[in-house]
Design a protein around this motif. Structure first.
Motif, PDB file in Angstrom:
ATOM      1  N   ARG A 231       0.820  -1.214   0.000  1.00  0.00           N
ATOM      2  CA  ARG A 231       0.000   0.000   0.000  1.00  0.00           C
ATOM      3  C   ARG A 231       0.856   1.268   0.000  1.00  0.00           C
ATOM      4  O   ARG A 231       0.313   2.375  -0.019  1.00  0.00           O
ATOM      5  N   LEU A 232       2.175   1.122   0.078  1.00  0.00           N
ATOM      6  CA  LEU A 232       3.061   2.269   0.176  1.00  0.00           C
ATOM      7  C   LEU A 232       3.936   2.388  -1.066  1.00  0.00           C
ATOM      8  O   LEU A 232       4.203   1.398  -1.752  1.00  0.00           O
ATOM      9  N   LEU A 233       4.386   3.605  -1.307  1.00  0.00           N
ATOM     10  CA  LEU A 233       5.380   3.823  -2.354  1.00  0.00           C
ATOM     11  C   LEU A 233       6.735   3.324  -1.863  1.00  0.00           C
ATOM     12  O   LEU A 233       6.999   3.276  -0.649  1.00  0.00           O
ATOM     13  N   PRO A 234       7.630   2.943  -2.773  1.00  0.00           N
ATOM     14  CA  PRO A 234       8.954   2.474  -2.347  1.00  0.00           C
ATOM     15  C   PRO A 234       9.696   3.473  -1.461  1.00  0.00           C
ATOM     16  O   PRO A 234      10.412   3.074  -0.532  1.00  0.00           O
ATOM     17  N   ALA A 235       9.527   4.767  -1.734  1.00  0.00           N
ATOM     18  CA  ALA A 235      10.213   5.772  -0.913  1.00  0.00           C
ATOM     19  C   ALA A 235       9.719   5.749   0.531  1.00  0.00           C
ATOM     20  O   ALA A 235      10.506   5.891   1.474  1.00  0.00           O
ATOM     21  N   MET A 236       8.401   5.571   0.725  1.00  0.00           N
ATOM     22  CA  MET A 236       7.857   5.493   2.077  1.00  0.00           C
ATOM     23  C   MET A 236       8.293   4.209   2.773  1.00  0.00           C
ATOM     24  O   MET A 236       8.621   4.209   3.965  1.00  0.00           O
ATOM     25  N   SER A 237       8.286   3.109   2.039  1.00  0.00           N
ATOM     26  CA  SER A 237       8.734   1.839   2.617  1.00  0.00           C
ATOM     27  C   SER A 237      10.191   1.924   3.049  1.00  0.00           C
ATOM     28  O   SER A 237      10.579   1.409   4.101  1.00  0.00           O
ATOM     29  N   ALA A 243      14.231   3.458   9.419  1.00  0.00           N
ATOM     30  CA  ALA A 243      13.990   4.131  10.701  1.00  0.00           C
ATOM     31  C   ALA A 243      14.228   3.228  11.895  1.00  0.00           C
ATOM     32  O   ALA A 243      14.446   3.735  13.009  1.00  0.00           O
ATOM     33  N   HIS A 244      14.197   1.914  11.708  1.00  0.00           N
ATOM     34  CA  HIS A 244      14.330   1.038  12.881  1.00  0.00           C
ATOM     35  C   HIS A 244      15.719   1.145  13.512  1.00  0.00           C
ATOM     36  O   HIS A 244      15.881   0.854  14.701  1.00  0.00           O
ATOM     37  N   VAL A 245      16.723   1.576  12.748  1.00  0.00           N
ATOM     38  CA  VAL A 245      18.057   1.761  13.317  1.00  0.00           C
ATOM     39  C   VAL A 245      18.065   2.962  14.256  1.00  0.00           C
ATOM     40  O   VAL A 245      18.516   2.879  15.403  1.00  0.00           O
ATOM     41  N   LYS A 246      17.535   4.092  13.789  1.00  0.00           N
ATOM     42  CA  LYS A 246      17.480   5.299  14.616  1.00  0.00           C
ATOM     43  C   LYS A 246      16.589   5.092  15.835  1.00  0.00           C
ATOM     44  O   LYS A 246      16.943   5.485  16.950  1.00  0.00           O
ATOM     45  N   ASP A 247      15.446   4.442  15.630  1.00  0.00           N
ATOM     46  CA  ASP A 247      14.546   4.179  16.761  1.00  0.00           C
ATOM     47  C   ASP A 247      15.217   3.280  17.795  1.00  0.00           C
ATOM     48  O   ASP A 247      15.042   3.475  19.008  1.00  0.00           O
ATOM     49  N   GLU A 275      17.900  -3.100  -0.951  1.00  0.00           N
ATOM     50  CA  GLU A 275      17.874  -3.494  -2.354  1.00  0.00           C
ATOM     51  C   GLU A 275      16.456  -3.672  -2.896  1.00  0.00           C
ATOM     52  O   GLU A 275      16.160  -3.251  -4.018  1.00  0.00           O
ATOM     53  N   TYR A 276      15.588  -4.310  -2.137  1.00  0.00           N
ATOM     54  CA  TYR A 276      14.253  -4.637  -2.658  1.00  0.00           C
ATOM     55  C   TYR A 276      13.515  -3.377  -3.076  1.00  0.00           C
ATOM     56  O   TYR A 276      13.006  -3.258  -4.208  1.00  0.00           O
ATOM     57  N   PHE A 277      13.451  -2.386  -2.191  1.00  0.00           N
ATOM     58  CA  PHE A 277      12.692  -1.172  -2.496  1.00  0.00           C
ATOM     59  C   PHE A 277      13.451  -0.258  -3.463  1.00  0.00           C
ATOM     60  O   PHE A 277      12.837   0.515  -4.192  1.00  0.00           O
ATOM     61  N   TYR A 278      14.777  -0.358  -3.472  1.00  0.00           N
ATOM     62  CA  TYR A 278      15.543   0.408  -4.457  1.00  0.00           C
ATOM     63  C   TYR A 278      15.246  -0.091  -5.870  1.00  0.00           C
ATOM     64  O   TYR A 278      14.978   0.719  -6.776  1.00  0.00           O
ATOM     65  N   HIS A 279      15.273  -1.406  -6.067  1.00  0.00           N
ATOM     66  CA  HIS A 279      14.974  -1.952  -7.389  1.00  0.00           C
ATOM     67  C   HIS A 279      13.513  -1.715  -7.762  1.00  0.00           C
ATOM     68  O   HIS A 279      13.199  -1.510  -8.944  1.00  0.00           O
ATOM     69  N   GLN A 280      12.646  -1.724  -6.776  1.00  0.00           N
ATOM     70  CA  GLN A 280      11.238  -1.434  -7.041  1.00  0.00           C
ATOM     71  C   GLN A 280      11.073   0.013  -7.530  1.00  0.00           C
ATOM     72  O   GLN A 280      10.355   0.282  -8.509  1.00  0.00           O
ATOM     73  N   ALA A 281      11.732   0.936  -6.847  1.00  0.00           N
ATOM     74  CA  ALA A 281      11.676   2.335  -7.263  1.00  0.00           C
ATOM     75  C   ALA A 281      12.361   2.531  -8.613  1.00  0.00           C
ATOM     76  O   ALA A 281      11.898   3.336  -9.444  1.00  0.00           O
ATOM     77  N   LYS A 282      13.443   1.821  -8.856  1.00  0.00           N
ATOM     78  CA  LYS A 282      14.156   1.919 -10.128  1.00  0.00           C
ATOM     79  C   LYS A 282      13.282   1.437 -11.279  1.00  0.00           C
ATOM     80  O   LYS A 282      13.237   2.072 -12.345  1.00  0.00           O
ATOM     81  N   SER A 283      12.571   0.342 -11.074  1.00  0.00           N
ATOM     82  CA  SER A 283      11.684  -0.187 -12.113  1.00  0.00           C
ATOM     83  C   SER A 283      10.561   0.795 -12.415  1.00  0.00           C
ATOM     84  O   SER A 283      10.211   1.023 -13.583  1.00  0.00           O
ATOM     85  N   ALA A 284       9.987   1.393 -11.355  1.00  0.00           N
ATOM     86  CA  ALA A 284       8.917   2.368 -11.563  1.00  0.00           C
ATOM     87  C   ALA A 284       9.422   3.604 -12.288  1.00  0.00           C
ATOM     88  O   ALA A 284       8.740   4.184 -13.140  1.00  0.00           O
ATOM     89  N   ASP A 295      17.981   8.100  -6.734  1.00  0.00           N
ATOM     90  CA  ASP A 295      19.314   8.263  -6.149  1.00  0.00           C
ATOM     91  C   ASP A 295      19.595   7.080  -5.219  1.00  0.00           C
ATOM     92  O   ASP A 295      18.871   6.859  -4.247  1.00  0.00           O
ATOM     93  N   GLU A 296      20.640   6.340  -5.536  1.00  0.00           N
ATOM     94  CA  GLU A 296      20.955   5.146  -4.740  1.00  0.00           C
ATOM     95  C   GLU A 296      21.293   5.500  -3.300  1.00  0.00           C
ATOM     96  O   GLU A 296      20.976   4.741  -2.371  1.00  0.00           O
ATOM     97  N   SER A 297      21.927   6.647  -3.068  1.00  0.00           N
ATOM     98  CA  SER A 297      22.327   7.014  -1.711  1.00  0.00           C
ATOM     99  C   SER A 297      21.130   7.194  -0.784  1.00  0.00           C
ATOM    100  O   SER A 297      21.244   7.016   0.433  1.00  0.00           O
ATOM    101  N   GLU A 298      19.971   7.543  -1.340  1.00  0.00           N
ATOM    102  CA  GLU A 298      18.783   7.706  -0.513  1.00  0.00           C
ATOM    103  C   GLU A 298      18.244   6.375  -0.003  1.00  0.00           C
ATOM    104  O   GLU A 298      17.455   6.356   0.944  1.00  0.00           O
ATOM    105  N   TYR A 299      18.623   5.288  -0.635  1.00  0.00           N
ATOM    106  CA  TYR A 299      18.146   3.964  -0.239  1.00  0.00           C
ATOM    107  C   TYR A 299      19.212   3.182   0.531  1.00  0.00           C
ATOM    108  O   TYR A 299      19.157   1.962   0.605  1.00  0.00           O
ATOM    109  N   ARG A 300      20.167   3.884   1.073  1.00  0.00           N
ATOM    110  CA  ARG A 300      21.195   3.250   1.910  1.00  0.00           C
ATOM    111  C   ARG A 300      20.972   3.608   3.377  1.00  0.00           C
ATOM    112  O   ARG A 300      20.485   4.695   3.700  1.00  0.00           O
ATOM    113  N   TYR A 301      21.344   2.686   4.262  1.00  0.00           N
ATOM    114  CA  TYR A 301      21.241   2.945   5.696  1.00  0.00           C
ATOM    115  C   TYR A 301      22.232   4.049   6.086  1.00  0.00           C
ATOM    116  O   TYR A 301      23.355   4.108   5.567  1.00  0.00           O
TER     117      TYR A 301
END
Length: 422
Positions: A231-237, A243-247, A275-284, A295-301
């Motif tokens: 139900r979410l866009l790859p960017a939101m996912s 966020a679980h690291v910061k939390d 990787e999963y959501f990065y490739h999903q966003a890349k495909s879209a 931007d790949e850097s946005e999908y890195r921890y």
């Protein structure tokens, strides 16, 4: 006593080599300032060296006392040896009578031995006393230098810890995953000579940040909830996952976890790619020319790369445990290939550059993780149900009866042929 305590405290807070160097320097300063000679300095070194070299991991509260006792015996023997060589009585207020034994008769020799033994016992008792005092100061040392001994790690690894209990209640899948990772990582860490207990306790807490949104992580999703990321866009996912690291870091600081455990929370993903959501966003993005490039850097921890061998082992164990669960057929060859691919991916991505991990140690970790996963994920034989077992027994009885009938027919034919031939 203060010099030996200084050596023990530095060994607990820092490395052995640092503690030994600084303690020897302090012993030299004390000897020069007090006007002592070489024998007293050697005796002080004999008290410092075993106190530093024998300390190691403090797994129980009697460890410091045991080290103090051993160092005390070594100090006693060194004191006796130096007293015999110099004809002095270290450790007592020796007067000129004992320090200038020119004509040793029986009486003077006996008094000299008694005084020497008194001094040796006194020095040995002082070293033992330093071990007792350091044991009492251990909690203060841990708090001051922000270090964790094996004693405090065992207390933190108790399943009744409030954070672990809350994790088990709110995210049972993540809690189970953490236990599996802890078992894998501890064995792999000990295989390369790292601190297995530290890695195990760090694995218990590494995913505590997932308890805020547990339903967004695969291990906690059930058939009723389904995959909420659909139900979410790859960017939101991506934001939810990262966020679980910061939390987790904020939660650990609220509960006053030691810095060593917070480092595991921060570094267990390093700067790897989601990787999963990065490739999903890349495909879209590729499908829609109006979209901007991803931007790949946005999908890195955002966390730091592993800063220690223990953190590197933790990263590998966490990655391979999650990936192995996704295998449809966890055959040994597939598990081995998966572990090797993940290790090479992390290595080429530069995740181990700051950990101090060598290629030989990485190979040992791969072998250890592969063996542990193959032992856990091996195929089990499928046992038949009660109805299937009854049918199988009936079939076997029918086969046995048919075999008996055929054997009887064969024997009767043999008898008839014998009669005809006769």
């Amino acid at each position: 006593v203060p010099v030996v305590m200084f050596a023990m405290i530095l060994t607990i807070a820092f490395r052995r080599d640092v503690a030994l160097l600084l303690s020897m320097t302090l012993a030299l300063i004390v000897s020069v300032s007090m006007g002592n000679g070489l024998p007293e300095f050697i005796i002080m070194v004999a008290a410092i060296a075993p106190s530093t070299l024998l300390l190691g991991h403090i797994r129980n509260r009697t460890r410091l006392t045991q080290v103090g006792l051993t160092a005390g015996v070594i100090t006693m023997l060194t004191t006796i040896g130096m007293g015999i060589l110099t004809q002095q009585t270290p450790g007592v207020s020796a007067n000129e009578y004992w320090n200038s034994l020119l004509n040793l008769d029986t009486w003077n020799l006996t008094g000299y031995v008694i005084a020497l033994l008194r001094g040796a016992v006194w020095y040995g008792f002082c070293v033992l006393l330093a071990g007792f005092f350091t044991t009492g100061l251990l909690p203060l040392v841990e708090w001051t230098f922000k270090v964790s001994t094996d004693i405090s790690l065992k207390e933190l690894g108790d399943p009744k810890h409030p954070l672990l209990k809350e994790l088990a209640e709110r995210a049972p899948g993540t809690y189970s995953h953490s236990l599996q990772v802890a078992s894998l990582a501890e064995q792999a860490a000990e295989a390369i000579g790292a601190n297995g207990l530290l890695v195990r306790v760090g694995a218990y807490f590494h995913d505590i940040g997932k308890m805020f949104k547990p339903e967004y992580f695969a291990e906690n999703q059930t058939g009723a909830t389904g995959d909420l990321h659909q139900r979410l866009l790859p960017a939101m996912s991506r934001l939810v996952i990262i966020a679980h690291v910061k939390d987790g870091i904020e939660l650990a600081r609220e509960h006053h976890l030691p810095t060593a455990l917070i480092d595991f929370i921060e570094q267990h993903h390093g700067t790897t790619l989601v990787e999963y959501f990065y490739h999903q966003a890349k495909s879209a993005s590729d499908a829609d020319p109006d979209n901007n490039d991803v931007d790949e850097s946005e999908y890195r921890y955002p966390g730091r790369k592993p800063q220690s061998r223990e953190a590197a082992v933790m990263m590998m164990a966490d990655a391979v445990e999650s990936a192995t669960r996704a295998l449809d057929e966890p055959a040994p060859a597939r598990i081995e290939s998966l572990v090797r691919d993940i290790a090479m991916s992390r290595l080429l991505d530069g995740e181990f550059d700051e950990s101090g991990l060598t290629l030989t140690e990485l190979s040992v970790i791969q072998v250890n993780l592969t063996g542990s996963l193959q032992a856990v994920m091996h195929n089990r034989p499928k046992y038949p149900s009660k109805d299937e077992a009854d049918e199988a027994s009936e079939d076997s009885s029918k086969q046995a009866s048919s075999k008996q009938a055929s054997s009887k027919q064969a024997s009767s034919k043999q008898e008839s042929s014998k009669q005809e031939s006769a």
